[in-house]
Design a protein around this motif. Structure first.
Motif, PDB file in Angstrom:
ATOM      1  N   LEU A 145       1.917   3.520  -3.011  1.00 43.86           N
ATOM      2  CA  LEU A 145       1.242   2.356  -2.318  1.00 43.86           C
ATOM      3  C   LEU A 145       1.216   1.440  -3.873  1.00 43.86           C
ATOM      4  CD1 LEU A 145      -1.802   3.673  -0.630  1.00 43.86           C
ATOM      5  CD2 LEU A 145       0.151   2.549   0.321  1.00 43.86           C
ATOM      6  N   PRO A 146       0.989   0.033  -3.382  1.00 41.84           N
ATOM      7  CA  PRO A 146       1.207  -0.891  -4.789  1.00 41.84           C
ATOM      8  C   PRO A 146       0.185  -0.744  -5.773  1.00 41.84           C
ATOM      9  CG  PRO A 146       1.299  -1.947  -2.565  1.00 41.84           C
ATOM     10  CD  PRO A 146       1.088  -0.687  -2.333  1.00 41.84           C
ATOM     11  N   ASP A 147      -0.826   0.138  -5.373  1.00 44.47           N
ATOM     12  CA  ASP A 147      -2.012   0.425  -6.164  1.00 44.47           C
ATOM     13  C   ASP A 147      -1.731   1.569  -7.014  1.00 44.47           C
ATOM     14  OD1 ASP A 147      -2.730   2.265  -4.508  1.00 44.47           O
ATOM     15  OD2 ASP A 147      -4.671   1.727  -3.888  1.00 44.47           O
ATOM     16  N   GLY A 148      -0.772   2.156  -7.057  1.00 45.02           N
ATOM     17  CA  GLY A 148      -0.607   3.491  -7.691  1.00 45.02           C
ATOM     18  C   GLY A 148      -0.768   4.594  -7.097  1.00 45.02           C
TER      19      GLY A 148
END
Ligand SMILES: Cc1cc2nc3c(=O)[nH]c(=O)nc-3n(C[C@H](O)[C@H](O)[C@H](O)COP(=O)(O)OP(=O)(O)OC[C@H]3O[C@@H](n4cnc5c(N)ncnc54)[C@H](O)[C@@H]3O)c2cc1C
Ligand SMILES: NC(=O)c1ccc[n+]([C@@H]2O[C@H](COP(=O)([O-])OP(=O)(O)OC[C@H]3O[C@@H](n4cnc5c(N)ncnc54)[C@H](OP(=O)(O)O)[C@@H]3O)[C@@H](O)[C@H]2O)c1
Length: 267
Positions: free
Chosen positions: A56-59
């Motif tokens: 996911l983009p948030d890691g």
């Protein structure tokens, strides 16, 4: 099915690896199948599932369970997927193509396996939607064909276009693994609930069991002494089908108390 295009995995971790999509087939606007490269050491028993993930983009990651469709000896892993509009995992997966990567946890898991059932004359494999997936792998297991005289695969969907894998199921009868000796054992009963389709049953599985229509369509008599059931798909279908089978004298198969039924909720 098409040829597999093999692509190497790219990313490794202790718990998971990044595997490449090597083949993809769309059955319907919300249903498709795909193959992933199979890491060395990934073992499973037909009926088990893998956890597939995306970064996911948030890691973080999103992980979802997916039943294996392919055989334990195939050098790829095949999966059959729904596309849930807005679904965290499938809306990402649906954007991907051959060569893109999907994360795969290193260990398969699950207890939805045919060896949990005692031997019997009849094996009923009951599915809605993508609940078909584990049965395709289970039907590639030779001992399943040896242990049961009648195998009835029931696939229930809303619309006829969702009856995926029909050719592959027909080909199972001719599979070199089984040869002619087993060809007569498999019956495939498609069920379409929201369209009237010649050659398909038209009620939900619990209703077909209650009315006797399913048994009649297979030319069999359901009897807890000889009938065994696997149920997979929509959790409400799993619950309603098991409730109906209980009324017919069947019980869950447990280690301590052998029964006739094993089940898996599809989400
Ligand atoms: C043991 C197990 C095995 C599974 N095997 C498969 C499989 O082989 N193929 C597959 O496509 N999915 C399978 N699933 C479901 C899968 O894990 C995800 O739920 C699915 O990929 C949707 O993910 P999502 O993040 O897009 O939506 P989610 O947020 O996970 O789900 C949103 C909603 O979509 C619906 N939904 C989810 N999955 C399905 C489905 N398969 N069919 C119909 N409606 C669904 C439900 O209403 C659910 O509440 C399995 C689940 C379990 C627990
Ligand atoms: N298929 C579509 O066209 C469509 C459209 C929009 C959204 N979706 C979404 O896509 C997801 C999956 O849809 P799906 O069609 O694969 O799965 P589904 O809703 O589980 O339907 C698959 C089959 O299961 C049957 N079924 C549902 N509940 C049952 C129960 N309690 N007992 C017995 N049988 C039962 C359905 O019959 P019935 O037809 O009688 O329900 C249908 O034949 C859902 O989240 C749905 O909201 C699907």
């Amino acid at each position: 099915m098409s040829e597999t295009i093999t692509a190497p995995a790219t990313q490794q971790d202790d718990k998971f690896s990044a595997e490449r999509i090597s083949w993809l087939h769309r059955w319907h606007d919300k249903l498709f199948s795909f193959r992933l490269t199979r890491p060395e050491g990934f073992r499973f028993t037909p009926g088990q599932f893998a956890r597939l993930g995306h970064a996911l983009p948030d890691g973080g990651h999103v992980w979802r369970a997916y039943s294996m469709v392919s055989a334990p000896w195939d050098d790829y892993l095949e999966f059959y997927s729904i596309v849930v509009p807005g679904g965290q995992f499938t809306s990402r997966l649906a954007q991907q193509g051959v060569g893109d990567s999907v994360l795969l946890e290193r260990k398969a898991t699950g207890f939805f396996t045919a060896d949990r059932l005692p031997d019997g004359e009849q094996l009923w494999l009951l599915a809605t939607g993508t609940g078909l997936a584990p049965y395709l792998s289970i039907l590639l297991q030779e001992d399943v064909w040896q242990r049961f005289e009648h195998i009835v695969l029931v696939h229930c969907v809303r619309e006829v276009g969702e009856l995926a894998y029909r050719e592959e199921i027909a080909a199972l009868r001719e599979h070199p693994l089984h040869g002619d000796a087993y060809a007569h054992k498999l019956q495939y009963l498609p069920v379409v609930t929201r369209e009237q389709v010649p050659g398909c049953l038209h009620e939900r599985i619990p209703a077909l069991l209650a009315s006797g229509e399913l048994a009649a369509a297979a030319g069999l008599v359901i009897d807890p002494e000889v009938s065994r059931f696997m149920i997979c798909g929509n959790p409400r279908m799993v619950k309603d089908t098991y409730a109906q089978l209980q009324q017919m004298g069947c019980r869950l198969a447990r280690l301590a108390a052998p029964g006739q039924v094993v089940l898996e909720n599809g989400w």
